[in-house]
Design a protein around this motif. Structure first.
Motif, PDB file in Angstrom:
ATOM      1  N   ALA A  32       0.827  -1.206   0.000  1.00  0.00           N
ATOM      2  CA  ALA A  32       0.000   0.000   0.000  1.00  0.00           C
ATOM      3  C   ALA A  32       0.864   1.260   0.000  1.00  0.00           C
ATOM      4  N   VAL A  33       1.922   1.265   0.811  1.00  0.00           N
ATOM      5  CA  VAL A  33       2.826   2.412   0.855  1.00  0.00           C
ATOM      6  C   VAL A  33       3.543   2.568  -0.484  1.00  0.00           C
ATOM      7  N   VAL A  38       4.300   5.542  -5.725  1.00  0.00           N
ATOM      8  CA  VAL A  38       4.297   5.536  -7.190  1.00  0.00           C
ATOM      9  C   VAL A  38       3.259   6.518  -7.730  1.00  0.00           C
ATOM     10  N   VAL A  39       2.068   6.489  -7.168  1.00  0.00           N
ATOM     11  CA  VAL A  39       0.986   7.362  -7.641  1.00  0.00           C
ATOM     12  C   VAL A  39       1.362   8.833  -7.468  1.00  0.00           C
ATOM     13  N   VAL A  55       7.307   1.361 -17.079  1.00  0.00           N
ATOM     14  CA  VAL A  55       5.930   1.359 -17.565  1.00  0.00           C
ATOM     15  C   VAL A  55       5.220   2.658 -17.214  1.00  0.00           C
ATOM     16  N   ALA A  56       5.615   3.313 -16.106  1.00  0.00           N
ATOM     17  CA  ALA A  56       5.017   4.602 -15.754  1.00  0.00           C
ATOM     18  C   ALA A  56       5.316   5.636 -16.832  1.00  0.00           C
ATOM     19  N   PHE A 132      10.017   9.552  -5.738  1.00  0.00           N
ATOM     20  CA  PHE A 132       8.809   8.912  -5.219  1.00  0.00           C
ATOM     21  C   PHE A 132       8.549   7.581  -5.938  1.00  0.00           C
ATOM     22  N   CYS A 133       8.651   7.603  -7.263  1.00  0.00           N
ATOM     23  CA  CYS A 133       8.432   6.364  -8.026  1.00  0.00           C
ATOM     24  C   CYS A 133       9.458   5.302  -7.635  1.00  0.00           C
ATOM     25  N   GLY A 134      10.721   5.728  -7.490  1.00  0.00           N
ATOM     26  CA  GLY A 134      11.763   4.784  -7.103  1.00  0.00           C
ATOM     27  C   GLY A 134      11.519   4.190  -5.732  1.00  0.00           C
ATOM     28  N   MET A 135      11.094   5.022  -4.775  1.00  0.00           N
ATOM     29  CA  MET A 135      10.784   4.524  -3.435  1.00  0.00           C
ATOM     30  C   MET A 135       9.613   3.551  -3.470  1.00  0.00           C
ATOM     31  N   GLY A 136       8.621   3.856  -4.319  1.00  0.00           N
ATOM     32  CA  GLY A 136       7.478   2.956  -4.445  1.00  0.00           C
ATOM     33  C   GLY A 136       7.868   1.614  -5.023  1.00  0.00           C
ATOM     34  N   ILE A 137       8.697   1.644  -6.058  1.00  0.00           N
ATOM     35  CA  ILE A 137       9.176   0.404  -6.666  1.00  0.00           C
ATOM     36  C   ILE A 137       9.965  -0.411  -5.652  1.00  0.00           C
ATOM     37  N   LEU A 138      10.804   0.286  -4.873  1.00  0.00           N
ATOM     38  CA  LEU A 138      11.608  -0.391  -3.863  1.00  0.00           C
ATOM     39  C   LEU A 138      10.731  -1.044  -2.795  1.00  0.00           C
TER      40      LEU A 138
END
Length: 215
Positions: A32-33, A38-39, A55-56, A132-138
């Motif tokens: 969820a985090v 990512v969003v 893909v983003a 942010f996207c990188g942290m989400g992927i991680l």
């Protein structure tokens, strides 16, 4: 067939240490985090007219040319990669990734109703959105999931052959950004390159086998 979860062992110095797998609650919260990161990253990039890697980035680029929702495109582009994930990463990884992608698609549709970004400097969007996207992927990767698309392929290459996922993603992102030159203004592609570097750097620096406990 490979499974998405890491083996419940790691190495400390010369000792092999047993580690406790993530619980269902751990995975639920972690995914969820990751989805939220990512969003928020995609929304920052979209507000500045930028793209990013993976893909983003493909989804953002397609949304600028077709006018379709970036969330819907994100889901559609991911579909063939989920089949790859099922065949080579296992059903658990694929199921978690599918859930994550559905949540990303849903939040990309809903959050703009409550959050309107009137202006964001391209540099801020590139650094903030990419990070942010990188942290989400991680976060997703550490809980046995991916955002889909090229991320599934890079995680598989790291798991199977030990090829760093971040470095592979950089090469893929370079191709995406070169393609963007035909559609997006060169100056925005330049800022988009910064976002892709910020995103991939997070994965390259922190997603290393044996660094984390749990799976």
């Amino acid at each position: 067939m490979m499974h998405g979860a890491l083996q419940p062992q790691t190495v400390q110095g010369n000792r092999q240490v047993s580690v406790k797998p993530h619980s269902f609650l751990d995975d639920t919260y972690g995914i969820a985090v990751g989805v939220l990161f990512v969003v928020m990253g995609v929304l920052l990039l979209q507000a500045a007219g930028l793209i990013t890697g993976g893909v983003a980035g493909i989804s953002l680029l397609a949304s600028y040319t077709t006018g379709h929702s970036v969330g819907l495109l994100f889901m559609l582009i991911n579909l063939p990669f989920f089949l790859f994930g099922y065949l080579f990463m296992g059903w658990r990884f694929t199921a978690k990734s599918l859930v994550g992608s559905v949540l990303i698609m849903t939040l990309l549709k809903l959050i703009p109703n409550g959050l309107v970004i009137g202006h964001v400097d391209p540099m801020v969007a590139a650094l903030g959105g990419g990070t942010f996207c990188g942290m989400g992927i991680l976060a997703l990767a550490r809980h046995g999931a991916g955002v889909g698309g090229t991320g599934i392929v890079t995680l598989w290459l790291q798991k199977k052959y030990g090829i760093n996922a971040g470095r592979t993603q950089v090469l893929i992102d370079a191709v995406i950004l070169l393609a963007a030159l035909a559609i997006v203004e060169p100056v925005l592609v330049g800022w988009s390159s910064l976002s892709a570097i910020a995103m991939s750097s997070m994965v390259m620096a922190w997603h290393r086998p044996g660094r984390y406990f749990g799976n």
